[in-house]
Design an enzyme around this catalytic site. Sequence first.
Site, PDB file in Angstrom:
ATOM      1  N   GLU A 210       8.815  -4.399  11.073  1.00  9.74           N
ATOM      2  CA  GLU A 210       9.824  -2.973   9.929  1.00  9.74           C
ATOM      3  C   GLU A 210      10.188  -2.499  11.168  1.00  9.74           C
ATOM      4  O   GLU A 210       9.422  -2.006  12.488  1.00  9.74           O
ATOM      5  CB  GLU A 210       7.912  -2.559   9.589  1.00  9.74           C
TER       6      GLU A 210
ATOM      7  N   ASP B 227      -1.229  -6.354   0.048  1.00  9.26           N
ATOM      8  CA  ASP B 227      -1.410  -5.705   1.503  1.00  9.26           C
ATOM      9  C   ASP B 227      -3.377  -5.158   1.221  1.00  9.26           C
ATOM     10  O   ASP B 227      -3.486  -4.563  -0.180  1.00  9.26           O
ATOM     11  CB  ASP B 227      -0.915  -3.984   0.938  1.00  9.26           C
TER      12      ASP B 227
ATOM     13  N   GLU C 215      -1.902  -5.909   8.665  1.00 10.32           N
ATOM     14  CA  GLU C 215      -0.971  -5.467  10.125  1.00 10.32           C
ATOM     15  C   GLU C 215      -1.320  -4.787  10.392  1.00 10.32           C
ATOM     16  O   GLU C 215      -2.632  -4.477  10.906  1.00 10.32           O
ATOM     17  CB  GLU C 215      -0.820  -3.617   9.222  1.00 10.32           C
TER      18      GLU C 215
ATOM     19  N   ASP D  36       0.962  -1.187   0.046  1.00 10.72           N
ATOM     20  CA  ASP D  36      -0.003  -0.315  -0.101  1.00 10.72           C
ATOM     21  C   ASP D  36       0.987   0.885  -0.007  1.00 10.72           C
ATOM     22  O   ASP D  36       0.528   2.565  -0.074  1.00 10.72           O
ATOM     23  CB  ASP D  36      -0.906  -0.321   1.195  1.00 10.72           C
ATOM     24  N   SER D  37       2.357   1.125  -0.239  1.00 12.82           N
ATOM     25  CA  SER D  37       3.156   2.184   0.040  1.00 12.82           C
ATOM     26  C   SER D  37       2.654   2.538  -2.000  1.00 12.82           C
ATOM     27  O   SER D  37       3.325   3.673  -1.961  1.00 12.82           O
ATOM     28  CB  SER D  37       4.593   1.646  -0.562  1.00 12.82           C
TER      29      SER D  37
ATOM     30  N   LYS E 112      -1.356 -10.037   2.903  1.00 17.26           N
ATOM     31  CA  LYS E 112      -1.134  -9.461   3.851  1.00 17.26           C
ATOM     32  C   LYS E 112      -1.744  -8.052   4.666  1.00 17.26           C
ATOM     33  O   LYS E 112      -2.163  -7.167   3.706  1.00 17.26           O
ATOM     34  CB  LYS E 112       0.794  -8.267   3.263  1.00 17.26           C
TER      35      LYS E 112
END
Length: 272
Positions: free
Chosen positions: A190, A91, A123, A52-53, A121
């Site tokens: 991270e 993501d 978070e 999602d970057s 993925k």
Amino acid sequence: MSTAKESTKRVTVTELARMKSEGEKISMLTAYDYTMATIIDRAGTDILLVGDSAANVMAGWDTTIPITVDHMIYHAASVKRAAKRAMVVVDMPFGSYQGNSIEAINSAVKIMKETSADALKLEGGVEIMESIERILSAGIPVMGHLGLTPQSINKFGGYSIRAKEDKEADRLISDALALEKAGVFAIVLEKIPATLAQKATNNLSIPTIGIGAGNKTDGQVLVIQDMLGMNQSFSPKFLRRYHNLHEEISGAVKNYINDVKSSDFPNEKEQY
Ligand code: KIV
């Protein structure tokens, strides 16, 4: 020493587990479009992360929060069409899984159906366990993400290193163990101290993939634009730049502009 693979046998969760057990490091890079994903895949990267970057590097937002499920689907489907060997992990964007597990499974199924991705993925740790379990129970492989979780940036108040204090470090280890127990196949760590990442890696049977977490994790991930030196303004300590593509592209564009202005381009061989 492990090197980039040239075979086109697809990377699966089983292959990643084998790599961890045999001490072969896992390489992961982000990708958001077909052309770049083709290059990264053919070079032999094990995992293509449709991060999602994309919100930052593709769309220019300050955080990853604005990106939507439909935006992620557009990027992920483009990357998946390029991938011949690498596993494609997508993501789940902010707001698509935190509400409850029904919302999570609906978002997950939509992403899987419309992209044919290999895994998702998410978070977070125990606070999103119900959503993770629901997605796993549908047969969708899940990668975890602990430490600095950019979707919670407003809670953290910045992108500084996480889990320096014992309490947060202990919580990270218990979250990692809970994710493993639930059936997650790998965890991104991270921006945490290298010693903590090493401890998590040693305590887990599933692979860890670090970014700003030292070299004792089972693999590494970087954002492709950062490692190619396309973005000059982002220089965290953990980033190794493998190229200065910003300068290369800028130089090529300047040459093109000069050639157009001077009527050198196109020449006789470049016309019909
Ligand atoms: O979105 C992303 O690029 C990521 C990596 C930094 C791990 O989640």
